[in-house]
Design a protein around this motif. Structure first.
Motif, PDB file in Angstrom:
ATOM      1  N   ARG A 280      -5.398   5.215  -6.357  1.00 17.75           N
ATOM      2  CA  ARG A 280      -6.228   4.431  -6.548  1.00 17.75           C
ATOM      3  C   ARG A 280      -4.997   2.800  -5.900  1.00 17.75           C
ATOM      4  O   ARG A 280      -3.613   3.376  -6.956  1.00 17.75           O
ATOM      5  N   ARG A 281      -5.374   1.607  -5.510  1.00 26.23           N
ATOM      6  CA  ARG A 281      -4.518   0.510  -5.646  1.00 26.23           C
ATOM      7  C   ARG A 281      -3.476   0.593  -5.041  1.00 26.23           C
ATOM      8  O   ARG A 281      -2.213   0.237  -5.311  1.00 26.23           O
ATOM      9  N   ASP A 400      -6.813   0.310  -1.104  1.00 27.90           N
ATOM     10  CA  ASP A 400      -7.164   1.287  -2.680  1.00 27.90           C
ATOM     11  C   ASP A 400      -6.303   2.766  -2.333  1.00 27.90           C
ATOM     12  O   ASP A 400      -5.467   2.864  -2.894  1.00 27.90           O
TER      13      ASP A 400
END
Length: 409
Positions: A280-281, A400
């Motif tokens: 993620r991110r 993401d």
């Protein structure tokens, strides 16, 4: 600490054979680079000439990488890799002969730099694009992380070993490099996988397919161009002989440790990423890692203490490796296999520009402003690039999830 992904990866012998060949070949290449850089500085004592070594490697890589990407989509990628190892072994033999017989010169080193650039042009697209053919798609991001950790291990061992051997004479480095490169060539030639060559004729449109694909996929373009400008401005590799001798007051052994320090940091963070993969991110983490790289570069440039310099270089390596894993995963996961070699070739041009052209930039600015100011200004420039890319590539800044469905050609 448990690494569950490693158990799965080591169940694929062809990937492991490739991994060993890449590690061995990288060790040899790093040993070769230590010897070439120190020998050039011994011969000329010139920061400009250290920069020219990088430039002479970059130019052929720039001119040949796009055709090399087309070759990687049509021929067996393992054989291309093996041929590049063999070419570098021949370079090592030539340097050994020149050193033993006393005709090593500035011109010879610049000439063999061109040959190394040719080898790099064909090696990089082949070695990047072959990984998805050796492991299942579900293991690709872990395979990239393991490949990165192996390479960083080699970058630690190679310069340290090269520096230690150089104390006994440059010839010892060239003998060891030749043996390791021949071994890597043999291992890679033995890798077996299903080969599906690209179809269709060779046209200008097909040759530029990788460029077109990246231009239409702005997050990928932003990721690889971010690495280009960050390392172009913030890299200090070419100046390490100057820092080692003139600022930190150490010898070839110290130079080897300085060259190995970024890889030590990269190896440490790659082991963390094997245990806890980035999911993620990914975009914000990529931009943050580049900013940390710039800050650590500034610390290295201002340091006159050997231990602090090693620590700063280790942080640059850790930050850069986060960037490498994210960028390579994005490129390989978002690119269809039929053009993966050509997209990898474009990526290789950016990597080559950031490394070889960055070495020339460092040498040139050091000749004008001195090594300390050159490195500090490069770190500042890297921070400015990271900030600018948030606005120029908002899709990358908002990215993401790392893994998504592959894009269509």
């Amino acid at each position: 600490m448990q690494f569950p992904s490693l158990r799965h990866l080591f169940g694929h012998p062809r990937f492991i054979k490739f991994w060993i060949a890449r590690v061995v070949g990288t060790i040899a290449n790093q040993m070769l680079m230590v010897a070439v850089g120190w020998q050039m500085y011994d011969l000329t004592g010139s920061a400009w000439d250290l920069g020219l070594v990088g430039l002479f490697q970059f130019v052929p890589a720039l001119l040949l990488t796009l055709p090399a990407g087309h070759v990687a989509d049509r021929l067996r990628r393992n054989r291309i890799f093996a041929a590049c190892m063999l070419l570098q072994a021949m370079v090592a033999v030539l340097l050994l002969t020149a050193t033993m017989q006393g005709f090593a010169s500035r011109e010879l080193i610049l000439g063999i730099s061109v040959a190394l650039g040719v080898a790099r042009a064909f090696q990089m697209p082949a070695q990047q694009a072959i990984i998805p053919l050796l492991v299942p798609p579900g293991l690709l991001s872990q395979a990239i992380a393991l490949a990165a950790s192996g390479m960083q291990t080699a970058i630690i061992a190679g310069p340290a070993l090269g520096g230690a051997l150089y104390v006994a004479g440059a010839a010892h480095v060239y003998v060891a490099s030749t043996a390791l490169l021949v071994l890597a060539c043999a291992l890679m030639a033995a890798v077996r996988y299903d080969h599906q060559p690209a179809t269709g004729g060779i046209t200008l449109e097909s040759a530029l397919a990788g460029v077109t694909f990246l231009w239409r996929n702005k997050p990928l373009l932003g990721a690889i161009s971010l690495d280009l400008f960050a390392v172009l401005l913030g890299g200090a590799t070419a100046l390490l002989p100057m820092f080692a001798r003139d600022i930190l007051h150490t010898g070839p052994e110290g130079l080897g440790l300085l060259r190995a320090a970024p890889a030590a940091g990269a190896l440490a963070i790659s082991l963390v990423l094997l245990r806890w993969p980035i999911r993620r991110r990914s975009g914000p983490l990529l931009l943050a890692s580049v900013a940390v790289f710039g800050l650590a570069t500034m610390v290295f440039g201002l340091s006159s203490h050997f231990g602090l310099s090693l620590a700063a270089l280790a942080v640059t390596g850790a930050a850069d490796n986060i960037s490498v894993v994210i960028r390579q995963s994005l490129v390989q996961l978002d690119t269809p296999d039929e053009i993966r070699g050509r997209v990898s070739a474009v990526n290789s041009i950016f990597i080559g520009a950031s490394n070889q052209l960055g070495e020339f930039e460092s040498g040139a600015t050091a000749a004008w402003f001195g090594p300390v100011m050159s490195v500090v200004l490069g770190g500042v420039g890297t921070l400015l690039v990271a900030a600018a890319w948030i606005r120029l590539f908002p899709g990358l800044a908002r990215r993401d999830h790392l893994v998504r469905e592959p894009a269509r050609a």
